[in-house]
Design a protein around this motif. Structure first.
Motif, PDB file in Angstrom:
ATOM      1  N   PHE A  37       0.837  -1.209   0.000  1.00 28.88           N
ATOM      2  CA  PHE A  37       0.000   0.000   0.000  1.00 28.88           C
ATOM      3  C   PHE A  37       0.866   1.252   0.000  1.00 28.88           C
ATOM      4  CE2 PHE A  37      -2.098   3.570   1.965  1.00 28.88           C
ATOM      5  CZ  PHE A  37      -3.360   3.568   1.402  1.00 28.88           C
ATOM      6  N   ALA A  79      -4.599  13.150  -0.301  1.00 32.05           N
ATOM      7  CA  ALA A  79      -5.393  11.938  -0.466  1.00 32.05           C
ATOM      8  C   ALA A  79      -6.683  12.021   0.331  1.00 32.05           C
ATOM      9  CB  ALA A  79      -4.593  10.725  -0.023  1.00 32.05           C
ATOM     10  N   ILE A  80      -7.786  11.621  -0.293  1.00 27.14           N
ATOM     11  CA  ILE A  80      -9.083  11.517   0.393  1.00 27.14           C
ATOM     12  C   ILE A  80      -9.391  10.049   0.662  1.00 27.14           C
ATOM     13  CG2 ILE A  80     -11.550  11.916   0.211  1.00 27.14           C
ATOM     14  CD1 ILE A  80     -10.989  14.177  -1.769  1.00 27.14           C
ATOM     15  N   ASP A  81      -9.546   9.270  -0.424  1.00 29.80           N
ATOM     16  CA  ASP A  81      -9.945   7.867  -0.342  1.00 29.80           C
ATOM     17  C   ASP A  81      -8.990   7.019  -1.161  1.00 29.80           C
ATOM     18  OD1 ASP A  81     -12.475   8.342   1.030  1.00 29.80           O
ATOM     19  OD2 ASP A  81     -13.258   9.084  -0.864  1.00 29.80           O
ATOM     20  N   CYS A  82      -8.597   5.864  -0.617  1.00 27.06           N
ATOM     21  CA  CYS A  82      -7.766   4.918  -1.361  1.00 27.06           C
ATOM     22  C   CYS A  82      -8.329   3.526  -1.175  1.00 27.06           C
ATOM     23  CB  CYS A  82      -6.334   4.907  -0.814  1.00 27.06           C
ATOM     24  SG  CYS A  82      -5.479   6.475  -0.939  1.00 27.06           S
ATOM     25  N   PHE A  87      -2.552   3.361   7.310  1.00 23.47           N
ATOM     26  CA  PHE A  87      -3.081   2.148   6.681  1.00 23.47           C
ATOM     27  C   PHE A  87      -2.506   0.905   7.347  1.00 23.47           C
ATOM     28  CE2 PHE A  87      -2.945  -1.445   3.830  1.00 23.47           C
ATOM     29  CZ  PHE A  87      -4.184  -1.446   3.225  1.00 23.47           C
ATOM     30  N   VAL A 113      -9.448   2.878   2.592  1.00 21.25           N
ATOM     31  CA  VAL A 113      -9.158   3.778   3.702  1.00 21.25           C
ATOM     32  C   VAL A 113      -9.466   5.205   3.264  1.00 21.25           C
ATOM     33  CG1 VAL A 113      -6.712   4.099   3.071  1.00 21.25           C
ATOM     34  CG2 VAL A 113      -7.394   4.364   5.440  1.00 21.25           C
ATOM     35  N   SER A 114      -9.995   5.997   4.194  1.00 21.33           N
ATOM     36  CA  SER A 114     -10.257   7.410   3.953  1.00 21.33           C
ATOM     37  C   SER A 114      -9.537   8.210   5.031  1.00 21.33           C
ATOM     38  CB  SER A 114     -11.762   7.703   4.020  1.00 21.33           C
ATOM     39  OG  SER A 114     -12.458   6.891   3.110  1.00 21.33           O
ATOM     40  N   PHE A 115      -9.093   9.414   4.640  1.00 21.87           N
ATOM     41  CA  PHE A 115      -8.249  10.223   5.525  1.00 21.87           C
ATOM     42  C   PHE A 115      -8.901  11.581   5.809  1.00 21.87           C
ATOM     43  CE2 PHE A 115      -5.310   7.595   2.879  1.00 21.87           C
ATOM     44  CZ  PHE A 115      -4.644   6.907   3.886  1.00 21.87           C
ATOM     45  N   PRO A 116      -9.727  11.689   6.848  1.00 21.82           N
ATOM     46  CA  PRO A 116     -10.390  12.972   7.114  1.00 21.82           C
ATOM     47  C   PRO A 116      -9.436  14.075   7.561  1.00 21.82           C
ATOM     48  CG  PRO A 116     -11.445  11.171   8.335  1.00 21.82           C
ATOM     49  CD  PRO A 116     -10.186  10.628   7.756  1.00 21.82           C
ATOM     50  N   VAL A 117      -8.403  13.746   8.322  1.00 19.76           N
ATOM     51  CA  VAL A 117      -7.492  14.791   8.828  1.00 19.76           C
ATOM     52  C   VAL A 117      -6.047  14.325   8.695  1.00 19.76           C
ATOM     53  CG1 VAL A 117      -9.175  15.663  10.509  1.00 19.76           C
ATOM     54  CG2 VAL A 117      -7.506  13.943  11.227  1.00 19.76           C
ATOM     55  N   ASP A 150     -14.495  -3.460   9.958  1.00 22.39           N
ATOM     56  CA  ASP A 150     -14.266  -2.004   9.977  1.00 22.39           C
ATOM     57  C   ASP A 150     -13.193  -1.681  11.012  1.00 22.39           C
ATOM     58  OD1 ASP A 150     -16.271  -1.645   8.154  1.00 22.39           O
ATOM     59  OD2 ASP A 150     -17.621  -0.566   9.496  1.00 22.39           O
ATOM     60  N   ILE A 166     -11.361  11.316  14.538  1.00 23.11           N
ATOM     61  CA  ILE A 166     -11.142  10.217  13.595  1.00 23.11           C
ATOM     62  C   ILE A 166     -10.145  10.647  12.519  1.00 23.11           C
ATOM     63  CG2 ILE A 166     -12.182   8.714  11.857  1.00 23.11           C
ATOM     64  CD1 ILE A 166     -14.741   8.718  13.482  1.00 23.11           C
ATOM     65  N   HIS A 194     -10.740   6.048   8.337  1.00 25.91           N
ATOM     66  CA  HIS A 194     -11.826   5.077   8.230  1.00 25.91           C
ATOM     67  C   HIS A 194     -11.305   3.961   7.339  1.00 25.91           C
ATOM     68  CE1 HIS A 194     -14.900   7.951   9.666  1.00 25.91           C
ATOM     69  NE2 HIS A 194     -14.312   8.843   8.914  1.00 25.91           N
ATOM     70  N   PHE A 195     -11.121   2.773   7.881  1.00 23.37           N
ATOM     71  CA  PHE A 195     -10.580   1.635   7.122  1.00 23.37           C
ATOM     72  C   PHE A 195     -11.650   0.550   7.078  1.00 23.37           C
ATOM     73  CE2 PHE A 195      -8.626  -2.550   7.037  1.00 23.37           C
ATOM     74  CZ  PHE A 195      -7.483  -2.438   6.262  1.00 23.37           C
ATOM     75  N   THR A 221     -15.341  17.315   7.413  1.00 30.34           N
ATOM     76  CA  THR A 221     -14.370  18.401   7.419  1.00 30.34           C
ATOM     77  C   THR A 221     -15.057  19.564   6.712  1.00 30.34           C
ATOM     78  OG1 THR A 221     -13.393  17.879   5.277  1.00 30.34           O
ATOM     79  CG2 THR A 221     -12.540  16.668   7.176  1.00 30.34           C
ATOM     80  N   PHE A 274     -17.791  11.895   5.420  1.00 28.07           N
ATOM     81  CA  PHE A 274     -17.617  10.447   5.279  1.00 28.07           C
ATOM     82  C   PHE A 274     -18.790   9.778   5.978  1.00 28.07           C
ATOM     83  CE2 PHE A 274     -13.522  12.542   5.225  1.00 28.07           C
ATOM     84  CZ  PHE A 274     -12.909  11.992   4.114  1.00 28.07           C
ATOM     85  N   ARG A 321     -20.139   2.548   1.997  1.00 30.41           N
ATOM     86  CA  ARG A 321     -19.397   3.677   2.561  1.00 30.41           C
ATOM     87  C   ARG A 321     -19.259   4.707   1.453  1.00 30.41           C
ATOM     88  NH1 ARG A 321     -14.370   2.457   6.462  1.00 30.41           N
ATOM     89  NH2 ARG A 321     -16.065   2.482   7.984  1.00 30.41           N
TER      90      ARG A 321
END
Lengths: 155, 155, 155, 155
Positions: A74, A94-97, B74, B99-103, B128, B138, B141-142, D121, D126, D143
């Motif tokens: 990853f 990056a937002i979503d992967c 991740f 995976v999503s990265f809010p912050v 999850d 948070i 989100h994975f 945000t 999300f 999601r």
């Protein structure tokens, strides 16, 4: 070292006021990217919307099963994704992967990641990264979305 | 080594013929998981379908922007996912993860990942993982899917 | 209609004991697929690991914003994904799918979905579907994973 | 119809200059959402960051295997996602969505989707949507990520 040699090395672009060229920008990012350095990542190609990276799996990269930790592949793909989407000159985050793992990866394997931006809008870019092993077998399908800020990169 | 010492170590459950308990299994996985060790991951909880891990972001985990490389968060989440889905006793391998990265995450931040299996079928499990920072915000989100093989884990 | 005409239509392959050909199989799936019929999906191509479908967005496919409901593009891509991954002859069921939406889709737009299997293992297949509109702009990036059962399709 | 009856119906909030309340906004979206109407979706709850929807699978919603087309469950979840993330009053558009299918869904099944915003945000939100069947078994894990524009909804 003489000036022509220095220019030939290409690491420092002349100050033209233009945004830094893709290669110089990715070189600068890689120089500060201590985790990609720990991974042993080499940048084979860098262009706007495109990056090719390579690394070799080491014994200290395994999970509890003795295969390469999923986070290693990853991370390689994520670096390729970041370089490809930032090479255009705007800070892009990056937002979503997502990633899929068709086959196991083992110490000694050599992984090559090819990142190609698939489409862009004003504020978003969508990028695919395919990771292959030394036998040209796909070891990872990665896909990522970035938010393109209006902030230009500065070297 | 004397019996009391052995009992105190607690890593080796008595041989009852039953599958290894979830905690002992996760301890064994963690002992062999060199990358999770490099990350400095601590196992706070381990049970069938559930794992809680914690780690602190170090300076050698940054990307070219000086924030934590996306592969670090991740990897923490992926380890929690692997422990939660393997703790039931069957070798389970990751198929797809997102995976999503809010912050942004920065050096010095302390991340806690809580993995909870959401549903299982004969051959699949869906899990999850929520990753929070030291301010309980948070940071990731994975979500991951494993293929559950019929192979029991052996310690 | 005479018998030769009927045979020329090609819907029923001769009984050779061999697995049904990809095209005949996809024709049979489409015949039973009442939701794809409601969508007005046309099968332009069908082969092992590959399918190309087309449809036109109607007024009764909009969401509350007056644009095409996200589920419409997803459904078109999902049908292409199902046809491509089942055309090899084994019953294959969707596990995980993802979709990204670079641009809005509107009534009157004509969408074409190209599904291509990217890699397969004994029990899994990974497939990408790219959806373009009538201006050849990408309107959707879809990716799906199927579980390949051992059950052969029967027409 | 008398004024009190009209007020009881609650579809039209008084003009206070304040942004429309979540319920009124979702009612307005649903009124224009012709595809959600075709699906037979009922809105059971609507609040800022939360929506609960229900529908029954019909015979005209099947795929080529005779089970519910994957796009049907996706569409239900996508509507719940849109309602939950737009109910706060800003026009919010889907970027990336993913869905997993633990069990098959069949005609006659009654699906309930619960959408809950997990984090927001300034520009992103999300949201998770869990879809259960009439036996309270999870039939879908959805999601989604939205881009929150600065444009307020108007009824």
């Amino acid at each position: 070292m003489s000036a022509p040699d220095n220019a030939a090395a290409g690491a420092v672009p002349p100050d033209t006021g233009a945004p830094p060229a893709a290669e110089a920008l990715v070189t600068a990012l890689m120089t500060r990217d201590r985790f990609s350095q720990w991974l042993g990542i080499e940048v084979l190609e860098a262009a706007v919307g495109r990056a090719v990276l390579r690394m070799t799996i080491r014994d200290d990269m395994v999970n509890g099963f003795g295969t390469s930790h999923g986070g290693i592949l990853f991370s390689l793909a994520d670096s390729a994704f970041a370089f490809a989407t930032n090479a255009g000159g705007l800070l892009s985050v990056a937002i979503d992967c997502s990633v899929s793992f068709p086959v196991a990866v083992r110490p000694g394997d050599v992984l090559t990641a090819i990142a190609i931006e698939q489409s862009t809008t004003k504020r978003l870019a969508f990028c695919d990264v395919t990771v292959r092993n030394q036998d040209d077998v796909i070891a990872g399908h990665f896909r990522g979305t970035v938010y393109r800020t209006a902030i230009p990169h500065q070297l």
